[in-house]
Design an enzyme around this catalytic site. Structure first.
Site, PDB file in Angstrom:
ATOM      1  N   GLU A   1       4.599  -6.469   1.617  1.00  0.00           N
ATOM      2  CA  GLU A   1       4.024  -6.840   0.312  1.00  0.00           C
ATOM      3  C   GLU A   1       3.884  -5.632  -0.620  1.00  0.00           C
ATOM      4  OE1 GLU A   1       0.232  -8.294   1.607  1.00  0.00           O
ATOM      5  OE2 GLU A   1       1.015 -10.217   2.235  1.00  0.00           O
TER       6      GLU A   1
ATOM      7  N   GLY B   1       0.789  -1.236   0.000  1.00  0.00           N
ATOM      8  CA  GLY B   1       0.000   0.000   0.000  1.00  0.00           C
ATOM      9  C   GLY B   1       0.817   1.279   0.000  1.00  0.00           C
TER      10      GLY B   1
ATOM     11  N   GLY C   1       3.764  -3.429  -3.906  1.00  0.00           N
ATOM     12  CA  GLY C   1       3.577  -3.607  -5.343  1.00  0.00           C
ATOM     13  C   GLY C   1       3.754  -2.260  -6.025  1.00  0.00           C
ATOM     14  N   ARG C   2       2.776  -1.391  -5.778  1.00  0.00           N
ATOM     15  CA  ARG C   2       2.752  -0.082  -6.433  1.00  0.00           C
ATOM     16  C   ARG C   2       4.038   0.722  -6.223  1.00  0.00           C
ATOM     17  NH1 ARG C   2      -1.967   2.792  -7.163  1.00  0.00           N
ATOM     18  NH2 ARG C   2      -2.951   1.513  -5.565  1.00  0.00           N
TER      19      ARG C   2
ATOM     20  N   CYS D   1     -16.032   2.815 -26.552  1.00  0.00           N
ATOM     21  CA  CYS D   1     -17.364   3.436 -26.624  1.00  0.00           C
ATOM     22  C   CYS D   1     -17.990   3.625 -25.246  1.00  0.00           C
ATOM     23  CB  CYS D   1     -18.274   2.610 -27.513  1.00  0.00           C
ATOM     24  SG  CYS D   1     -18.401   0.922 -26.932  1.00  0.00           S
TER      25      CYS D   1
HETATM   26  N1  LLP Z   1      -1.083  -7.044  -0.197  1.00  0.00           N
HETATM   27  C1  LLP Z   1      -2.411  -7.234  -0.342  1.00  0.00           C
HETATM   28  C2  LLP Z   1      -3.076  -8.198   0.525  1.00  0.00           C
HETATM   29  C3  LLP Z   1      -3.123  -6.503  -1.310  1.00  0.00           C
HETATM   30  O1  LLP Z   1      -4.424  -6.692  -1.438  1.00  0.00           O
HETATM   31  C4  LLP Z   1      -2.426  -5.577  -2.128  1.00  0.00           C
HETATM   32  C5  LLP Z   1      -3.149  -4.799  -3.144  1.00  0.00           C
HETATM   33  C6  LLP Z   1      -1.046  -5.437  -1.960  1.00  0.00           C
HETATM   34  C7  LLP Z   1      -0.401  -6.181  -0.975  1.00  0.00           C
HETATM   35  C8  LLP Z   1      -0.219  -4.500  -2.791  1.00  0.00           C
HETATM   36  O2  LLP Z   1      -0.564  -3.177  -2.606  1.00  0.00           O
HETATM   37  P1  LLP Z   1       0.364  -2.021  -3.254  1.00  0.00           P
HETATM   38  O3  LLP Z   1       1.672  -2.032  -2.534  1.00  0.00           O
HETATM   39  O4  LLP Z   1       0.520  -2.337  -4.679  1.00  0.00           O
HETATM   40  O5  LLP Z   1      -0.381  -0.769  -3.048  1.00  0.00           O
HETATM   41  N2  LLP Z   1      -6.110  -1.555  -8.538  1.00  0.00           N
HETATM   42  C9  LLP Z   1      -5.858  -0.567  -7.515  1.00  0.00           C
HETATM   43  C10 LLP Z   1      -5.049  -1.102  -6.374  1.00  0.00           C
HETATM   44  C11 LLP Z   1      -5.651  -2.313  -5.716  1.00  0.00           C
HETATM   45  C12 LLP Z   1      -4.741  -2.909  -4.684  1.00  0.00           C
HETATM   46  C13 LLP Z   1      -5.184  -4.271  -4.334  1.00  0.00           C
HETATM   47  N3  LLP Z   1      -4.395  -4.906  -3.324  1.00  0.00           N
HETATM   48  C14 LLP Z   1      -5.199   0.641  -8.168  1.00  0.00           C
HETATM   49  O6  LLP Z   1      -5.008   0.644  -9.383  1.00  0.00           O
HETATM   50  O7  LLP Z   1      -4.920   1.615  -7.505  1.00  0.00           O
END
Ligand code: LLP
Length: 426
Positions: free
Chosen positions: A273, A239, A275-276, A355
């Site tokens: 964890e 997150g 990602g972003r 569309c």
């Molecule tokens: N761990 C869990 C349990 C998660 O559900 C997620 C993301 C992450 C880690 C990774 O989160 P990050 O570090 O990437 O923020 N589609 C949305 C984001 C959805 C995130 C879902 N879970 C967007 O485009 O902003």
């Protein structure tokens, strides 16, 4: 922050002009910078070094095999949420013991697949799922390891669709139920329930919600230990923010300053964890201007990428900075924040060919003079860009290109019409 920069008036990814990539692979296309991926991975790694955490890259953010492989080589484990993501981890020969499997709806087949593969931890999200995991583990005569995902009821102050740690969310179990959960399942022989998992939402640009959630998590762990449970793991989720508008996301060290002291000396294995924060700024979506059009009092730049390629603006009204790749003289931006202040800009919406009125990539933007054929870069598209792409309007998915210094290579080819229909039967 990233390796996308203007050099001699043209946007480059590392040392490669992005226009050259367009010549080779066409548009739309996702372009990633290897150095940026590694930079952001190392930033988390170094900032949290005092905890020696297991960094499980969240495959859902950008799951291309080459990207996963790159992060595996850098030392990452993986956060997965489906059998498909497990298959990706297996395809790159990831160390299964370094994998956490989250998700509120793991099917029996996915649980079996993950047990057979030997994943490190199941992050369990409900009593019913725990009972199912116990049943399947017993049947397979395997001792699996699990952490309980608790819902700390903190407000991450992010979009309501990506807020996951509030009481009313479908994720995890209420903190108050945590002790009862361990009373019921914490001594099971088939599933070793040895940790807790938190993930409060995404993106979370505030540090306070992490402090609140982790503090509550530690309190629960202390109480569980006092009850005699052997808790050795805390997974603090992902997150962490990325830069979309400007440089608004706190750097990894800011999160670490607040989080490390809470977890140090707690005799806990720490899992993260992200990602972003690793992927978002490492990628752009490159698109070409098809037409300029006026409708009512609005000016539209119609480009060849749409909501099927990058869903975030349509789904969350997410902001992605967008700018021409070879701006006319005087329009090379110094940075994102000041770009909109340049003299001579014009208010426009950047929209796609799909569309739907929701098919936009950027709304109400001040942009330089544009013409048909101009390339546009949509920034910060590395995370939840390609991984959320669809085939809506029967549009083949774009290619993905990885740049490394002076070189680039296609890490996913552009789909064909045959690909679109490959699984269908007449
Ligand atoms: N761990 C869990 C349990 C998660 O559900 C997620 C993301 C992450 C880690 C990774 O989160 P990050 O570090 O990437 O923020 N589609 C949305 C984001 C959805 C995130 C879902 N879970 C967007 O485009 O902003």
């Amino acid at each position: 922050m990233d390796h996308f920069h203007f050099q001699a008036g043209a946007l480059h990814c590392e040392n490669v002009p992005v226009a050259k990539i367009a010549e080779t692979v066409g548009t739309p296309a996702y372009i990633y910078s290897k150095a940026t991926f590694l930079h952001h991975y190392r930033a988390v790694h170094d900032a949290f070094a005092a905890l020696d955490p297991l960094i499980c890259y969240s495959i859902k953010s950008c799951g291309n095999l080459s990207i996963c492989n790159l992060l595996k080589s850098a030392g990452a484990g993986f956060d997965i949420v489906s059998g498909g993501e497990l298959a990706r981890a297996q395809a790159i020969g990831a160390d299964m013991s370094q994998i956490v499997f989250a998700g509120v709806g793991k099917s029996d087949e996915e649980i079996e697949q993950a047990i057979d593969a030997g994943v490190g931890w199941f992050n369990v999200e409900s009593e019913a799922e725990m009972e199912n995991l116990i049943t399947i583990s017993r049947r397979k005569r395997v001792r699996t390891r699990a952490a309980l995902r608790v819902n700390p009821d903190v407000d991450p102050r992010t979009h309501r669709y990506t807020s996951t740690g509030k009481k009313e969310s479908k994720f995890g179990v209420d903190l108050e139920r945590g002790r009862r959960f361990f009373d019921a399942y914490g001594r099971d022989a088939a599933v070793h329930l040895c940790g807790i998992h938190l993930h409060i939402g995404s993106p979370v640009n505030d540090i306070a919600p992490y402090v609140g959630a982790i503090t509550k998590g530690i309190d629960l762990i202390d109480a569980l230990r006092a009850d005699g449970f052997d808790i050795d793991t805390i997974d603090i989720g992902g997150g962490f923010g990325a830069h979309y508008r400007d440089t608004e996301a706190p750097p990894a060290v800011r999160y670490a300053e607040a989080i490390v002291p809470l977890l140090k000396d707690k005799r806990l294995k720490v899992i993260m964890e992200p990602g972003r924060s690793i992927a978002a700024n490492a990628g752009i979506l490159l698109t070409r201007t098809l037409y300029l059009k006026q409708s009512g009092d609005r000016d539209f730049l119609i480009v060849d990428a749409g909501m099927n390629d990058l869903l975030r603006p349509a789904l969350y009204e997410a902001y992605h900075f967008a700018w021409p790749v070879a701006p006319r003289a005087g329009f090379v931006p110094k940075d994102r924040a000041s770009a909109a202040q340049l003299p001579g800009l014009k208010l426009m919406d950047i929209v796609g060919p799909v569309c739907e009125s929701g098919d936009f990539l950027a709304k109400d933007r001040m942009l330089p003079p544009m013409q048909r054929g101009d390339l546009v870069a949509v920034y910060s598209a590395g995370a939840y860009g390609m991984s959320m792409a669809s085939h809506y309007n029967s549009r083949p998915n774009p290619p993905e290109v990885l740049v490394d210094g002076d070189d680039f290579r296609v890490i996913r080819r552009r789909e064909t019409y045959d690909d679109l229909m490959a699984a269908e039967r007449l």
